[in-house]
Design a protein around this motif. Structure first.
Motif, PDB file in Angstrom:
ATOM      1  N   PRO A  93       0.832  -1.206   0.000  1.00  0.00           N
ATOM      2  CA  PRO A  93       0.000   0.000   0.000  1.00  0.00           C
ATOM      3  C   PRO A  93       0.870   1.261   0.000  1.00  0.00           C
ATOM      4  O   PRO A  93       2.074   1.206   0.300  1.00  0.00           O
ATOM      5  N   LEU A  94       0.246   2.392  -0.275  1.00  0.00           N
ATOM      6  CA  LEU A  94       0.980   3.654  -0.346  1.00  0.00           C
ATOM      7  C   LEU A  94       1.656   4.016   0.976  1.00  0.00           C
ATOM      8  O   LEU A  94       2.674   4.704   0.995  1.00  0.00           O
ATOM      9  N   GLY A  95       1.083   3.544   2.083  1.00  0.00           N
ATOM     10  CA  GLY A  95       1.651   3.856   3.383  1.00  0.00           C
ATOM     11  C   GLY A  95       3.091   3.414   3.542  1.00  0.00           C
ATOM     12  O   GLY A  95       3.841   3.984   4.352  1.00  0.00           O
ATOM     13  N   VAL A  96       3.500   2.419   2.768  1.00  0.00           N
ATOM     14  CA  VAL A  96       4.878   1.923   2.828  1.00  0.00           C
ATOM     15  C   VAL A  96       5.861   3.038   2.489  1.00  0.00           C
ATOM     16  O   VAL A  96       6.948   3.130   3.072  1.00  0.00           O
ATOM     17  N   PHE A  97       5.484   3.912   1.565  1.00  0.00           N
ATOM     18  CA  PHE A  97       6.389   4.963   1.107  1.00  0.00           C
ATOM     19  C   PHE A  97       6.462   6.145   2.077  1.00  0.00           C
ATOM     20  O   PHE A  97       7.284   7.031   1.924  1.00  0.00           O
ATOM     21  N   ARG A  98       5.569   6.153   3.077  1.00  0.00           N
ATOM     22  CA  ARG A  98       5.587   7.215   4.092  1.00  0.00           C
ATOM     23  C   ARG A  98       6.381   6.795   5.322  1.00  0.00           C
ATOM     24  O   ARG A  98       6.799   7.636   6.112  1.00  0.00           O
ATOM     25  N   LEU A  99       6.546   5.507   5.491  1.00  0.00           N
ATOM     26  CA  LEU A  99       7.104   4.963   6.723  1.00  0.00           C
ATOM     27  C   LEU A  99       8.450   5.560   7.118  1.00  0.00           C
ATOM     28  O   LEU A  99       8.641   5.930   8.282  1.00  0.00           O
ATOM     29  N   PRO A 100       9.410   5.713   6.205  1.00  0.00           N
ATOM     30  CA  PRO A 100      10.715   6.231   6.611  1.00  0.00           C
ATOM     31  C   PRO A 100      10.675   7.664   7.128  1.00  0.00           C
ATOM     32  O   PRO A 100      11.609   8.098   7.801  1.00  0.00           O
ATOM     33  N   TYR A 101       9.607   8.383   6.812  1.00  0.00           N
ATOM     34  CA  TYR A 101       9.507   9.783   7.220  1.00  0.00           C
ATOM     35  C   TYR A 101       8.825   9.947   8.572  1.00  0.00           C
ATOM     36  O   TYR A 101       8.774  11.056   9.112  1.00  0.00           O
TER      37      TYR A 101
END
Length: 320
Positions: A93-101
């Motif tokens: 899901p798109l949330g994966v790309f927010r995780l590092p931030y």
């Protein structure tokens, strides 16, 4: 010279099977597909149909395992400790790309996942109980402005697209909402029908509750109005330049052999084209959004950069 050529050809012939043996025999056992949301919701139901179709193509069952929570990022995290052999796959899901931030991480969502195929996205919207005094989106905004922080809404989890998009909407309108996270659409539906929250932001898994007269749709988040809810305006119609369909697909551990990635891609592409999958998507106003492995990897890289800007805009960025 002829003898040397013969030796080289013989060596190449012996080496080729060793290099390609694994990919040729793959899959030799069932494949696990970990999805980010609970059983019974739109993601689960549509992905199970896709997995069933892919299993028929591959000649081995694709078994769905539900791993909800953490904003939909647990399946991608599970890939980091899995063998790169194609037998463990995950919904991304798109949330994966927010995780590092937003949290400390030891892996990179762009570099440490082998992107196989993007399959679909969601149709989102905001709903309220049918007996709510908020009969329209204007009523929602008016109440929120008069009661800062008191209008409670639920989403499918912190940092999911429903959560962040609703917060972006609130920021643009200058209102403050009270966010309540849930683990998935089923739990969220129980909460709003049970009167525990005043509104819900979710994919259109809420459709049966709208059609049965229990919920009312205040807006939807696509480019155009949904045929199922023709009276519900889009965010763009409401003066908000926002479109959100949150595309998602399937990934494997970093280092998965290219031949295995291709075999999985081809099988899931055939599974996408099967009418049974298209029909399953249509139940939730979802449509196929196909990207091949290269396109999906590029999408991951671009989304990673774009999501950083969104997280920073909402004041949720945490420096590592």
């Amino acid at each position: 010279m002829r003898r040397r050529q013969l030796v080289q050809l013989t060596a190449a012939a012996l080496a080729a099977p060793a290099f390609g043996t694994f990919a040729q025999s793959f899959p030799a056992k069932p494949i696990k597909l970990v999805i980010a949301f609970p059983a019974g919701g739109p993601t689960d139901i549509t992905m199970r149909q896709l997995a069933e179709n892919a299993g028929k193509v591959l000649g081995q069952p694709v078994i769905v395992e539900n791993k909800p929570g953490a904003g939909g990022t647990l399946p991608a995290q599970q890939l980091q400790g899995s063998a790169a052999d194609g037998y463990t796959l995950a919904q991304i899901p798109l949330g994966v790309f927010r995780l590092p931030y937003t949290t400390k991480m030891t892996w990179d969502p762009v570099k440490d996942i082998s992107y196989i195929i993007n399959v679909t996205g969601y149709a989102f919207g905001i709903v309220v109980p049918a007996d709510s005094p908020m009969k329209s989106w204007n009523d929602f905004v008016t109440y929120a402005k008069a009661n800062p922080g008191k209008l409670s809404y639920g989403s499918t989890g912190t940092l999911t697209s429903p959560h962040l998009t609703t917060e972006l909407i609130a920021q643009k309108l200058g209102i403050t909402l009270n966010h309540i996270p849930y683990k998935g659409s089923s739990e969220l539906a129980q909460a709003i029908v049970g009167g525990h929250i005043m509104a819900a932001a979710d994919s259109t898994g809420f459709a049966p509750l709208v059609e049965s007269g229990k919920l009312r749709v205040l807006n939807t988040w696509g480019e155009q109005r949904l045929a199922k809810f023709p009276t519900a305006p889009t965010l763009k119609e409401l003066g908000l330049d926002i479109v959100q369909n949150s595309p998602f697909g399937i990934g494997a551990p970093r280092g998965t052999p290219p031949d295995v990635v291709k075999k999985l891609h081809d099988a899931f592409k055939k599974a996408m084209d099967d009418p049974s999958y298209v029909q399953a998507l249509a139940r939730y106003d979802m449509i196929p959004i196909y990207m091949d492995s290269a396109q999906y990897a590029k999408f991951a890289q671009e989304t990673f950069a774009r999501e950083k800007a969104l997280v920073e805009k909402l004041g949720l960025f945490k420096a590592q």
